[in-house]
Design a protein around this motif. Sequence first.
Motif, PDB file in Angstrom:
ATOM      1  N   ASN A  35      45.381 -36.105   5.912  1.00  0.00           N
ATOM      2  CA  ASN A  35      45.017 -34.622   5.513  1.00  0.00           C
ATOM      3  C   ASN A  35      43.508 -34.394   5.288  1.00  0.00           C
ATOM      4  O   ASN A  35      43.166 -33.255   5.401  1.00  0.00           O
ATOM      5  CB  ASN A  35      45.766 -34.478   3.937  1.00  0.00           C
ATOM      6  CG  ASN A  35      47.269 -34.319   4.032  1.00  0.00           C
ATOM      7  OD1 ASN A  35      47.855 -34.183   5.054  1.00  0.00           O
ATOM      8  ND2 ASN A  35      47.912 -34.821   3.143  1.00  0.00           N
ATOM      9  N   THR A  36      42.900 -35.528   4.985  1.00  0.00           N
ATOM     10  CA  THR A  36      41.580 -35.224   4.767  1.00  0.00           C
ATOM     11  C   THR A  36      40.782 -34.799   6.045  1.00  0.00           C
ATOM     12  O   THR A  36      39.780 -34.119   6.063  1.00  0.00           O
ATOM     13  CB  THR A  36      40.888 -36.492   4.198  1.00  0.00           C
ATOM     14  OG1 THR A  36      41.096 -37.609   5.244  1.00  0.00           O
ATOM     15  CG2 THR A  36      41.159 -36.816   2.797  1.00  0.00           C
ATOM     16  N   ASP A  39      41.722 -30.831   6.547  1.00  0.00           N
ATOM     17  CA  ASP A  39      41.456 -29.967   5.363  1.00  0.00           C
ATOM     18  C   ASP A  39      40.299 -29.643   5.341  1.00  0.00           C
ATOM     19  O   ASP A  39      39.067 -30.371   5.214  1.00  0.00           O
ATOM     20  CB  ASP A  39      41.826 -30.776   4.130  1.00  0.00           C
ATOM     21  CG  ASP A  39      41.610 -29.994   2.692  1.00  0.00           C
ATOM     22  OD1 ASP A  39      41.476 -28.618   3.021  1.00  0.00           O
ATOM     23  OD2 ASP A  39      41.618 -30.228   1.804  1.00  0.00           O
ATOM     24  N   TRP A  42      37.975 -30.162   2.080  1.00  0.00           N
ATOM     25  CA  TRP A  42      37.527 -31.595   1.767  1.00  0.00           C
ATOM     26  C   TRP A  42      36.389 -31.729   2.345  1.00  0.00           C
ATOM     27  O   TRP A  42      35.228 -32.548   2.073  1.00  0.00           O
ATOM     28  CB  TRP A  42      38.688 -32.534   2.438  1.00  0.00           C
ATOM     29  CG  TRP A  42      38.494 -34.004   1.949  1.00  0.00           C
ATOM     30  CD1 TRP A  42      38.684 -34.735   0.927  1.00  0.00           C
ATOM     31  CD2 TRP A  42      37.721 -34.830   2.869  1.00  0.00           C
ATOM     32  NE1 TRP A  42      38.127 -35.754   1.031  1.00  0.00           N
ATOM     33  CE2 TRP A  42      37.608 -36.072   2.022  1.00  0.00           C
ATOM     34  CE3 TRP A  42      37.230 -34.801   4.178  1.00  0.00           C
ATOM     35  CZ2 TRP A  42      37.013 -37.250   2.759  1.00  0.00           C
ATOM     36  CZ3 TRP A  42      36.646 -36.037   4.679  1.00  0.00           C
ATOM     37  CH2 TRP A  42      36.466 -37.253   4.098  1.00  0.00           C
ATOM     38  N   TRP A  43      36.111 -31.286   3.763  1.00  0.00           N
ATOM     39  CA  TRP A  43      34.870 -31.812   4.502  1.00  0.00           C
ATOM     40  C   TRP A  43      33.769 -31.003   3.934  1.00  0.00           C
ATOM     41  O   TRP A  43      32.602 -31.551   3.846  1.00  0.00           O
ATOM     42  CB  TRP A  43      35.320 -31.239   5.908  1.00  0.00           C
ATOM     43  CG  TRP A  43      35.859 -32.194   6.783  1.00  0.00           C
ATOM     44  CD1 TRP A  43      37.225 -31.646   7.393  1.00  0.00           C
ATOM     45  CD2 TRP A  43      35.384 -33.296   7.379  1.00  0.00           C
ATOM     46  NE1 TRP A  43      37.357 -33.057   8.008  1.00  0.00           N
ATOM     47  CE2 TRP A  43      36.311 -33.852   8.155  1.00  0.00           C
ATOM     48  CE3 TRP A  43      34.286 -34.164   7.162  1.00  0.00           C
ATOM     49  CZ2 TRP A  43      36.561 -35.017   8.582  1.00  0.00           C
ATOM     50  CZ3 TRP A  43      34.097 -35.241   7.962  1.00  0.00           C
ATOM     51  CH2 TRP A  43      35.408 -35.688   8.629  1.00  0.00           C
ATOM     52  N   THR A  46      32.740 -32.774   0.839  1.00  0.00           N
ATOM     53  CA  THR A  46      32.183 -34.093   1.182  1.00  0.00           C
ATOM     54  C   THR A  46      30.605 -34.120   1.633  1.00  0.00           C
ATOM     55  O   THR A  46      29.706 -34.712   1.221  1.00  0.00           O
ATOM     56  CB  THR A  46      33.117 -34.898   2.299  1.00  0.00           C
ATOM     57  OG1 THR A  46      34.363 -35.111   1.794  1.00  0.00           O
ATOM     58  CG2 THR A  46      32.252 -35.981   2.741  1.00  0.00           C
TER      59      THR A  46
END
Length: 79
Positions: A35-36, A39, A42-43, A46
């Motif tokens: 999922n990361t 998604d 999330w990127w 991060t």
Amino acid sequence: MAAKIGGAMLASVVVAYVADVIISDRKLFGGTTPNTVSDKEWWEETDKKFQAWPRTAGPPVVMNPISRQNFIVKPRLEG
């Protein structure tokens, strides 16, 4: 004889390439994407964390290639 060997080698390369494309790119056996990776939020979060870290250098470090441990190099006092 050489033509048969060359043809067999070429055929094996083609079969290996086709198998690789079918199994990995087309996900013949399913395969999952974390999922990361998919998604976008999330990127972005991060990336914000990476950009927010202080960019100061620490003491010089030398890695021991045998034990894969890092050691801080301390300056020698001469005199």
